[in-house]
Design a protein around this motif. Structure first.
Motif, PDB file in Angstrom:
ATOM      1  N   THR B 106       0.795  -1.233   0.000  1.00 23.84           N
ATOM      2  CA  THR B 106       0.000   0.000   0.000  1.00 23.84           C
ATOM      3  C   THR B 106       0.833   1.293   0.000  1.00 23.84           C
ATOM      4  OG1 THR B 106      -1.683  -1.277   1.175  1.00 23.84           O
ATOM      5  CG2 THR B 106      -1.982   1.103   1.081  1.00 23.84           C
ATOM      6  N   PRO B 107       1.877   1.399   0.843  1.00 24.05           N
ATOM      7  CA  PRO B 107       2.648   2.650   0.800  1.00 24.05           C
ATOM      8  C   PRO B 107       3.217   2.938  -0.593  1.00 24.05           C
ATOM      9  CG  PRO B 107       3.244   1.353   2.733  1.00 24.05           C
ATOM     10  CD  PRO B 107       2.373   0.476   1.878  1.00 24.05           C
ATOM     11  N   GLY B 108       3.707   1.908  -1.244  1.00 22.53           N
ATOM     12  CA  GLY B 108       4.264   2.093  -2.589  1.00 22.53           C
ATOM     13  C   GLY B 108       3.198   2.519  -3.575  1.00 22.53           C
ATOM     14  N   ALA B 113       0.813   6.541  -6.879  1.00 24.13           N
ATOM     15  CA  ALA B 113      -0.417   7.189  -7.345  1.00 24.13           C
ATOM     16  C   ALA B 113      -0.341   8.696  -7.148  1.00 24.13           C
ATOM     17  CB  ALA B 113      -1.624   6.616  -6.601  1.00 24.13           C
ATOM     18  N   LYS B 114       0.271   9.130  -6.051  1.00 24.44           N
ATOM     19  CA  LYS B 114       0.411  10.575  -5.827  1.00 24.44           C
ATOM     20  C   LYS B 114       1.282  11.186  -6.923  1.00 24.44           C
ATOM     21  CE  LYS B 114       1.790  14.205  -2.636  1.00 24.44           C
ATOM     22  NZ  LYS B 114       2.592  14.942  -3.624  1.00 24.44           N
ATOM     23  N   LEU B 132       0.777   2.280 -12.688  1.00 22.99           N
ATOM     24  CA  LEU B 132       0.974   1.430 -11.511  1.00 22.99           C
ATOM     25  C   LEU B 132       1.492   0.029 -11.862  1.00 22.99           C
ATOM     26  CD1 LEU B 132      -2.188   2.420  -9.409  1.00 22.99           C
ATOM     27  CD2 LEU B 132       0.153   3.295  -9.180  1.00 22.99           C
ATOM     28  N   ALA B 133       1.897  -0.182 -13.114  1.00 23.04           N
ATOM     29  CA  ALA B 133       2.364  -1.519 -13.529  1.00 23.04           C
ATOM     30  C   ALA B 133       3.613  -1.948 -12.760  1.00 23.04           C
ATOM     31  CB  ALA B 133       2.629  -1.544 -15.031  1.00 23.04           C
TER      32      ALA B 133
END
Lengths: 304, 163
Positions: B106-108, B113-114, B132-133
């Motif tokens: 999740t952090p990654g 995404a940000k 996000l690949a």
């Protein structure tokens, strides 16, 4: 990870002096996406890591209509495809740098690193061969230049001698009505290594009916990326037609000498060399007809 | 062992000076030296994106950066994404859409995404998936992550231009 010392070199003289003194034990770091993995896995040994991305000559990215394009060896992929002039004039190179790794890899991975890692499957290399790139190499004695297709000796091996450093890649300005493309086959859409690949560039006659010039290169079908002059020569002065493209693709396929490994069989790779060359040629022809036209119009509007 | 090097960087908007060995990755420095354990070690070779951080605003994998390389640079980790109070819209939307199960990736995903929304506030689903690949998730099947990112983007656009 193995232990090493770190030097952030500021000048070519400083970097090449360390490379000359330390020989094999010195490794150049630019984006680190290959080197750091190699050092961690013990596939390369280093007593000193020389960070070369602070050297101005390795960071240049400049285009001039007469001189062409100079890309410093430490310029990362994301800077290349974010540059409107590179995007407009070197579409084969853009195809390649936009599909190396994912976004986080493209933020760091450099053109010089892709060339110096010298993987037979290195994505940027067939595109650079198609665009007729020249390598600028520095050593404590000075600089030399050589065509990129002469840079590779085998998997992971280049012609760089002790004390030598890849400084930049120089690409000539695009020919009139030129298009280029790079295509690869991978099982995944992203984040994968080419099973086989093709980079091509074509330029068309003034009426668009014939090939004026063409270059074809293949990846991952030999110990080094392959320049296939026969395939380009098969196109010159021929009408833009299925038959001509077919002949060039067969010429490219005939030079492939692939191996069978975890990513694919030799037979599949020979087939891919043919199919990818054909598709890349048609994509390049389409671009020569459209992008080339826009380029010409742009020139006229600027009064050039 | 080679001598430790003194490095100064701006990490999550604060100037930080630390000692590290040249062989230590930025990920090791963040987690083991600075106590910023948000970035995760997944594959440690650049394939999974669990250690994604921003380096001078550019998305990178911290496992493929040496700690010594960030001298003078600006680093943003997941710990620097949320405002002082509450959560970043991406974090809130990940919770609302149940876009995580075990949470290691999740952090990654949120940092990546940000970085996307900073450049492109209105991405298509295809653009989100492409961007996000380089982040792998073994739990969610990605759909909920993609929906959370698209929903966060929509909310952030609405906040920027109130109608």
């Amino acid at each position: 990870m193995q232990s090493f010392s770190y030097v952030a070199a500021r000048t070519l003289a400083e970097a090449t002096a360390i490379l000359a003194r330390e020989g094999d034990q010195a490794k150049c770091l630019s984006g680190g996406t290959d080197l750091i993995v190699f050092l961690r896995e013990g596939r390369r040994r280093a007593s000193v890591v020389v960070d070369v991305k602070g050297i101005p000559e390795l960071n240049q990215l400049s285009y001039h209509p007469q001189a062409g394009l100079t890309i410093g060896a430490a310029v990362p992929c994301h800077r290349i495809y974010s540059d409107p002039e590179v995007t407009a004039h070197y579409p084969g190179l853009i195809d390649a740098v936009a599909l190396i790794g994912g976004i986080a890899i493209q933020g760091r991975a450099t053109l010089g690193g892709n060339v110096c890692t010298a993987s037979p499957a290195g994505d940027a290399i067939p595109a650079l061969i198609a665009h007729q790139a020249v390598c600028v190499v520095a050593s404590p004695e000075g600089t030399r230049e050589l065509p990129i297709e002469q840079f590779f000796r085998g998997p992971g091996q280049t012609v760089l001698g002790t004390g030598e450093l890849l400084v930049a890649l120089k690409l000539p300005p695009p020919r009139p009505r030129m298009g280029a493309a790079y295509l690869r086959f991978t099982p995944r859409n992203e984040m994968d290594i080419a099973v086989a690949s093709a980079g091509v560039a074509v330029s068309l006659s003034a009426d668009g009916a014939r090939f004026a010039h063409a270059r074809v290169a293949l990846g991952a079908v030999a110990p080094t990326p392959l320049f296939v002059p026969q395939a380009g020569e098969a196109l010159i002065n021929q009408p833009v037609s299925e038959a001509a493209v077919e002949a060039a693709a067969r010429a490219a396929q005939a030079t492939a000498r692939p191996i069978t490994d975890v990513r694919g069989t030799a037979e599949q790779r020979r087939h891919l060399a043919y199919v990818l060359t054909k598709r890349a040629l048609w994509r390049a022809i389409e671009r020569a007809r459209t992008d080339g036209k826009e380029r010409e119009n742009g020139k006229l509007e600027r009064g050039g | 062992m080679h001598q430790k090097v003194c490095v100064t960087a701006i990490i999550n908007d604060e100037e930080v000076t630390f000692l590290c060995e040249p062989r230590q990755s930025l990920l090791e420095v963040l987690r083991d030296v600075l106590g910023l354990t948000g970035a995760k070690e997944g594959c440690n070779n650049g394939n999974c994106g669990a250690c994604a951080v921003l380096l001078n605003g550019v998305l990178v994998n911290a496992c493929l950066v040496l700690g010594v390389e960030v001298n003078g640079a600006r680093v943003t980790t997941i710990e620097g994404i949320a405002p002082k109070e509450g959560l970043h819209p991406l974090q809130r939307k990940f919770l609302e859409h149940a876009a995580l199960q075990c949470g290691v990736c999740t952090p990654g995903f949120i940092v990546a995404a940000k970085a996307l929304l900073d450049r492109n506030p209105n991405p298509t689903e295809h653009e989100v998936r492409h961007w996000l690949a380089g982040n792998l998730c073994r739990c969610t099947g990605y759909d909920k992550i993609v929906r959370a990112v698209l929903d966060a983007a929509a909310e952030m656009r609405a906040q920027r231009q109130p109608t």
